[in-house]
Scaffold this active site. Structure first.
Site, short mmCIF file in Angstrom:
data_model
loop_
_atom_site.label_atom_id
_atom_site.label_comp_id
_atom_site.label_asym_id
_atom_site.label_seq_id
_atom_site.Cartn_x
_atom_site.Cartn_y
_atom_site.Cartn_z
N SER A 142 76.57 -17.29 78.42
CA SER A 142 77.88 -17.10 77.78
C SER A 142 78.55 -15.80 78.24
O SER A 142 79.76 -15.76 78.45
CB SER A 142 77.73 -17.08 76.26
OG SER A 142 77.40 -18.35 75.76
N LEU B 125 51.47 10.34 54.32
CA LEU B 125 52.56 10.75 53.44
C LEU B 125 53.90 10.71 54.17
O LEU B 125 54.03 11.21 55.29
CB LEU B 125 52.32 12.16 52.91
CG LEU B 125 51.18 12.30 51.90
CD1 LEU B 125 50.95 13.78 51.59
CD2 LEU B 125 51.49 11.52 50.62
N ASN C 6 49.45 10.01 58.95
CA ASN C 6 49.09 11.09 58.03
C ASN C 6 49.29 10.72 56.56
O ASN C 6 49.22 11.57 55.68
CB ASN C 6 49.83 12.38 58.38
CG ASN C 6 51.34 12.27 58.23
OD1 ASN C 6 51.85 11.45 57.47
ND2 ASN C 6 52.07 13.10 58.97
N GLU D 63 68.68 -6.95 70.13
CA GLU D 63 69.76 -6.09 70.64
C GLU D 63 69.41 -4.61 70.60
O GLU D 63 69.82 -3.85 71.48
CB GLU D 63 71.05 -6.35 69.83
CG GLU D 63 71.65 -7.72 70.04
CD GLU D 63 71.07 -8.79 69.12
OE1 GLU D 63 71.50 -9.96 69.21
OE2 GLU D 63 70.20 -8.45 68.28
N LEU E 229 64.58 7.71 63.14
CA LEU E 229 63.24 7.14 63.26
C LEU E 229 63.26 5.67 63.67
O LEU E 229 64.16 4.92 63.31
CB LEU E 229 62.48 7.32 61.95
CG LEU E 229 62.14 8.77 61.60
CD1 LEU E 229 61.46 8.85 60.24
CD2 LEU E 229 61.28 9.40 62.67
N LYS F 7 48.34 15.28 56.68
CA LYS F 7 49.60 16.02 56.71
C LYS F 7 49.36 17.42 56.18
O LYS F 7 48.78 17.61 55.11
CB LYS F 7 50.65 15.29 55.87
CG LYS F 7 52.08 15.74 56.14
CD LYS F 7 53.06 14.74 55.56
CE LYS F 7 54.49 15.07 55.97
NZ LYS F 7 55.44 14.01 55.55
N PHE G 17 77.29 -8.89 67.71
CA PHE G 17 75.87 -8.56 67.59
C PHE G 17 75.55 -7.16 68.09
O PHE G 17 74.46 -6.65 67.82
CB PHE G 17 75.03 -9.60 68.34
CG PHE G 17 75.33 -11.01 67.91
CD1 PHE G 17 75.72 -11.30 66.60
CD2 PHE G 17 75.26 -12.05 68.82
CE1 PHE G 17 76.01 -12.59 66.21
CE2 PHE G 17 75.55 -13.35 68.43
CZ PHE G 17 75.93 -13.62 67.12
#
Length: 651
Positions: A352, A191, A189, A373, A129, A250, A398
């Site tokens: 750089s 929940l 929703n 990033e 997610l 939901k 990074f």
């Protein structure tokens, strides 16, 4: 108007027919997940109305030609709602009922628990997610800035994932770039997996946040089909990205689970599923055919098809001159710029990493991600989906922040290249926060990845060019400091190969390095020669895949190996070498072994001080080699105390 049981639902269908389509999507989501015994039906039920309106009236997509470059793109950032997506595919006529009900979430099937591009209607893998919106930004940016096409990108996002910072990185980029071809639909929703979400149904709070990032928020009752239709129409108007905040329930449509906690990720039991189908109105056999895409005038052709035709003239470096591999990387990118499929992304360190060299030469294909990033990698994935080959670069340390995006890019099976600069204690006084000491382990662990660590400018330029044609995720590790060029211009560096810089019939030990430690291994070989010990020196520029043949030969012919790497002990070159030798049955026959790596927390200092402290200077490597040999030396008639390279190629 269609019947409740059969018929086509499309742009000319009234909302009563669209409602029947939404109910069919709900029914099929319940059936598929119950048959599989797992899945997320309640998360699918909440978004069914929005998806029905979108598919019937707004999504310009030729389902029979998913490769049509003018198709809109639909990304399920909430990939766990795959029952809804696959039910849509069934309604579109591209998968059948048997596949939906008997293969979903089964071993070997293409209807996996979360969508992947094994399905031609899926651009990329989702399910971790907070990533789908970021990918959508990349695809939308490609459509507007690179392809000059009119397709739209629609991303369905869950409200739980709005807690992920990457969502807001994505909306910030979308707002700043004014991506009017992007619409994010948030299924609010209320929940999540473990109870209410952070903001619940507070659409105003979501709207304020969305507006603060330069996007247009539209709040809507997500089960009011007319309101949803108006919002999606409005989203296509104007030149700013739109976030449709749809308040939903939901489990909508099934009274026993609607807005009920504890049902996330749980299929309905058979008896409850039977009752749900009755409540939802039973089975239907509707098909959906939304508006068709239309060709875009002035659009760019396929960069993937045309990209490899241009001749690339790589930069040349003189043996002995000092040059940083990061600088060679930048010059090689400029050379690759003759290929229209090459795009470059920076994370505000281009002066750089030398990606700014490409930006000066090809500003229309250079994209600044700033210090974001995760979004940089997501944008690169979006570009790759559209047929471009992206190079994205920042400090090696990074890139670890974006590891999940890199991992998911591998699952999406896209081809993209990464460069991590300023790796290891070699960077000197900046200290440990800036030292990439985990990057080899991280990148080696990525499925199907290629990991390269050049020791000089010539090899860095050649390997950069090679990455442009590699499948999957490729990674190049670059030094901060400038080191003597070891190889003549035009030298070949096959992926999976190595270079033997010193060798003789009298070699008693092998010194194997990569990147900066190739130079300290050469220095160590000179010191050992002064003690009458001939040492072989291997440049293992290809860390994954590794040159197993050269290593097995070195183990057999010299009897002992010292591996030196400017990286933590775990997961880097040393473990790769041992694994390779063990796989070939050569590890047990080694007469001696030492693994030199960064074992303690480094601090600030000069590169020379830090390499010595980590045991990676020429002096320390020579001492380790003598310890391995137990202090017993013999003079080699083939030693090379002047340090003149004697090379052979192994691939």
């Amino acid at each position: 108007m269609t019947s409740a049981e059969t018929g086509r639902v499309g742009p000319d269908t009234d909302l009563g027919g669209v409602f029947e389509l939404a109910q069919q999507l709900r029914v099929d989501s319940v059936r598929a997940s119950t048959a599989a015994g797992s899945g997320h039906p309640t998360s699918s039920l909440s978004a069914a109305d929005v998806i029905a309106v979108l598919a019937a009236r707004h999504l310009r997509y030729d389902w029979q030609d998913p490769a049509n470059p003018d198709n809109d793109h639909l990304i399920f950032s909430k990939g766990h709602a795959s029952p809804l997506l696959y039910s849509l595919f069934k309604a579109a006529g591209v998968i059948g009922e048997q596949e939906l009900l008997t293969t979903y979430r089964r071993a070997g099937a293409r209807l996996q628990g979360h969508p992947t591009p094994v399905l031609p209607w899926v651009d990329l893998a989702t399910g971790s997610l907070g990533q789908g919106v970021a990918y959508a930004v990349g695809i939308a940016l490609a459509g507007r800035e690179l392809e000059h096409r009119d397709y739209r990108v629609w991303a369905l996002c869950g409200d739980s994932e709005m807690a992920e910072g990457s969502v807001w990185e994505a909306l910030d980029r979308a707002g700043r770039r004014r991506l009017g071809n992007l619409t994010v639909i948030v299924d609010v929703n209320r929940l999540g997996q473990c109870g209410p979400t952070e903001l619940g149904w507070d659409l105003d709070a979501y709207a304020r946040r969305v507006a603060a990032f330069g996007c247009r928020p539209l709040t809507v009752e997500g089960h009011d089909l007319a309101a949803v239709d108006r919002a999606l129409t409005q989203a296509t108007e104007g030149d700013e990205p739109t976030v449709v905040l749809a308040r939903t329930v939901k489990g909508r449509g099934v009274t026993e689970v609607a807005d009920a906690d504890g049902w996330h990720g749980k299929p309905l039991p058979d008896d409850l599923a039977d009752r749900a189908l009755v409540e939802l109105g039973g089975l239907r056999a509707l098909t959906v055919q939304g508006p068709a895409p239309s060709p875009t005038r002035g659009a760019v052709g396929s960069p993937r098809r045309d990209g490899g035709r241009a001749a690339v003239d790589l930069p040349r470096f003189e043996v002995g001159e000092k040059a940083a591999s990061r600088a060679a990387f930048g010059k090689a990118l400029v050379a690759l710029g003759v290929r229209p499929d090459i795009v470059v992304l920076d994370a505000e360190v281009g002066n750089s990493t030398h990606t700014e060299d490409f930006g000066e030469a090809y500003p229309e294909r250079f994209f600044q991600s700033y210090i974001a990033e995760q979004q940089m990698i997501a944008t690169a994935v979006g570009f790759a989906v559209r047929g471009y080959h992206p190079f994205a670069s920042t400090f090696a340390a990074f890139l670890t922040r974006a590891h999940d995006f890199i991992r998911m890019a591998a699952i999406s099976q896209v081809a993209l290249s990464l460069c991590g600069t300023h790796a290891g204690v070699e960077i000197g006084p900046d200290g440990p926060s800036q030292m990439g000491l985990e990057d080899l382990a991280m990148m080696r662990s990525v499925l199907g990845s290629t990991v390269l660590s050049p020791s000089d400018a010539t090899s860095a330029a050649a390997l950069t060019a090679a990455m442009a044609d590699l499948p999957g995720i490729s990674y190049l590790r670059a030094t901060r400091g400038a080191y003597p060029v070891l190889y003549e211009a035009g030298e070949k560096f096959p992926v999976g190969g190595s270079k033997t810089l010193r060798h003789s019939k009298e070699d008693r030990i092998t010194l194997a390095g990569t990147g900066v430690t190739v130079h300290t291994c050469l220095e160590a070989a000179d010191r050992l020669a002064a003690h009458g010990v001939a040492a072989r020196v291997l440049d293992l520029y290809s860390v994954k895949p590794l040159d197993c043949d050269a290593l097995v030969r070195a183990a057999a012919e010299t009897g002992a190996i010292v591996v030196a790497e400017d990286h933590h002990v775990q997961g880097g070159l040393g473990e790769a070498v041992l694994s390779a030798l063990a796989a070939r049955g050569a590890a047990e026959s080694l007469g001696g072994w030492a693994h030199l790596a960064v074992r303690d927390l480094p601090g600030s200092g000069t590169p020379e001080e830090l390499l010595d402290s980590a045991g990676l200077s020429g002096t320390r490597i020579a001492e380790a080699a003598l310890a391995v040999l137990g202090g017993r030396h013999r003079t080699s008639a083939h030693q090379n105390p002047q340090g003149n390279p004697q090379r052979e190629e192994a691939s």
